[in-house]
Write an enzyme that holds these catalytic residues in place. Structure first.
Site, PDB file in Angstrom:
ATOM      1  N   ASP A   5      -3.211   8.625  15.326  1.00  0.00           N
ATOM      2  CA  ASP A   5      -1.967   8.812  15.936  1.00  0.00           C
ATOM      3  C   ASP A   5      -1.153   8.532  13.413  1.00  0.00           C
ATOM      4  O   ASP A   5      -1.343   8.120  13.276  1.00  0.00           O
ATOM      5  CB  ASP A   5      -1.398   7.159  15.473  1.00  0.00           C
ATOM      6  CG  ASP A   5      -2.377   7.203  17.369  1.00  0.00           C
ATOM      7  OD1 ASP A   5      -1.845   8.107  18.474  1.00  0.00           O
ATOM      8  OD2 ASP A   5      -2.944   6.608  17.342  1.00  0.00           O
ATOM      9  N   CYS A  53     -11.795   2.373  18.556  1.00  0.00           N
ATOM     10  CA  CYS A  53     -12.266   1.499  18.816  1.00  0.00           C
ATOM     11  C   CYS A  53     -11.855   0.389  19.849  1.00  0.00           C
ATOM     12  O   CYS A  53     -10.149   0.310  18.985  1.00  0.00           O
ATOM     13  CB  CYS A  53     -12.520   0.757  17.415  1.00  0.00           C
ATOM     14  SG  CYS A  53     -13.091  -1.279  17.407  1.00  0.00           S
ATOM     15  N   ASP A  84      -7.704  10.140  11.636  1.00  0.00           N
ATOM     16  CA  ASP A  84      -6.885   9.736  12.396  1.00  0.00           C
ATOM     17  C   ASP A  84      -5.979   9.680  12.913  1.00  0.00           C
ATOM     18  O   ASP A  84      -5.737  11.285  12.824  1.00  0.00           O
ATOM     19  CB  ASP A  84      -6.861   8.651  10.902  1.00  0.00           C
ATOM     20  CG  ASP A  84      -5.381   7.663  11.728  1.00  0.00           C
ATOM     21  OD1 ASP A  84      -6.143   6.883  12.872  1.00  0.00           O
ATOM     22  OD2 ASP A  84      -4.529   7.952  11.903  1.00  0.00           O
TER      23      ASP A  84
END
Length: 188
Positions: A9, A88, A7
């Site tokens: 952030d 996304c 991931d």
């Protein structure tokens, strides 16, 4: 190929909500050392990130190229390579029509991981999804990866379910890397 899906952030870079300014993107403390440790085990690195700021109109999709280049540069400075950047842009409550939708790529769905696996020949069962919220864990588990939750206090809902239990929990990315190394050693 084995991958570490990260991931962005709060996991790889410091969490600045809806940040699309490359100069404000900085690696989390210890991230370079963590990834160098994993690179020695021949893991490849892929960013898997929800970027619903696009759907909400906070920034355009064109910002993603600049962000990807910044991440690649930050890793290059740490003598590392970014092997893929997947994001996304969707959100069902978005305000920008083409992106205001439910999809299979938005975490907790596994679409981005599955796409990366198809495009790069990744063995999902030998790979890890590392993130700071349970949506990351769920996406990784749904894709068939092992999962690692970095518990920095960023998870606010704690809604557990059959796909929302991580393989391991760590305090930061370096501790996560050490756990992955230990897991690999134990399996040998």
């Amino acid at each position: 190929m084995r991958a570490i899906f990260l991931d962005k952030d709060g996991t790889l870079v410091d969490d600045v909500p809806y940040n699309a300014e490359p100069r404000r993107i900085t690696l989390c403390s210890g991230a370079g050392a963590a990834l160098r440790l994993l690179a020695r085990l021949d893991y490849r690195f892929f960013i898997i990130s929800n970027q619903d700021g696009i759907a909400h109109g906070y920034f355009g999709e064109d910002a993603m190229g600049c962000i990807e280049r910044r991440l690649a540069d930050l890793l290059f400075r740490e003598q590392l390579a970014l092997d893929g950047f997947y994001y996304c842009p969707h959100h069902p409550d978005g305000k920008v029509a083409p992106y205001a939708m439910a999809c299979t790529c938005r975490k907790p769905m596994p679409g981005m991981l599955q796409r990366a696996a198809r495009e790069h020949g990744i063995d999902l069962g030998a790979s890890w999804m590392v993130g700071d919220i349970l949506h990351d864990v769920e996406a990784g588990n749904r894709a068939g990866c092992r999962t690692l939750l970095i518990d920095k206090g960023n998870e606010t809902e704690w809604q557990l379910g059959p796909h929302r239990v991580p393989t391991r929990i760590a305090t930061d990315l370096y501790a996560a890397a050490v756990m992955i190394v230990k897991h690999d050693e134990d399996r040998r």
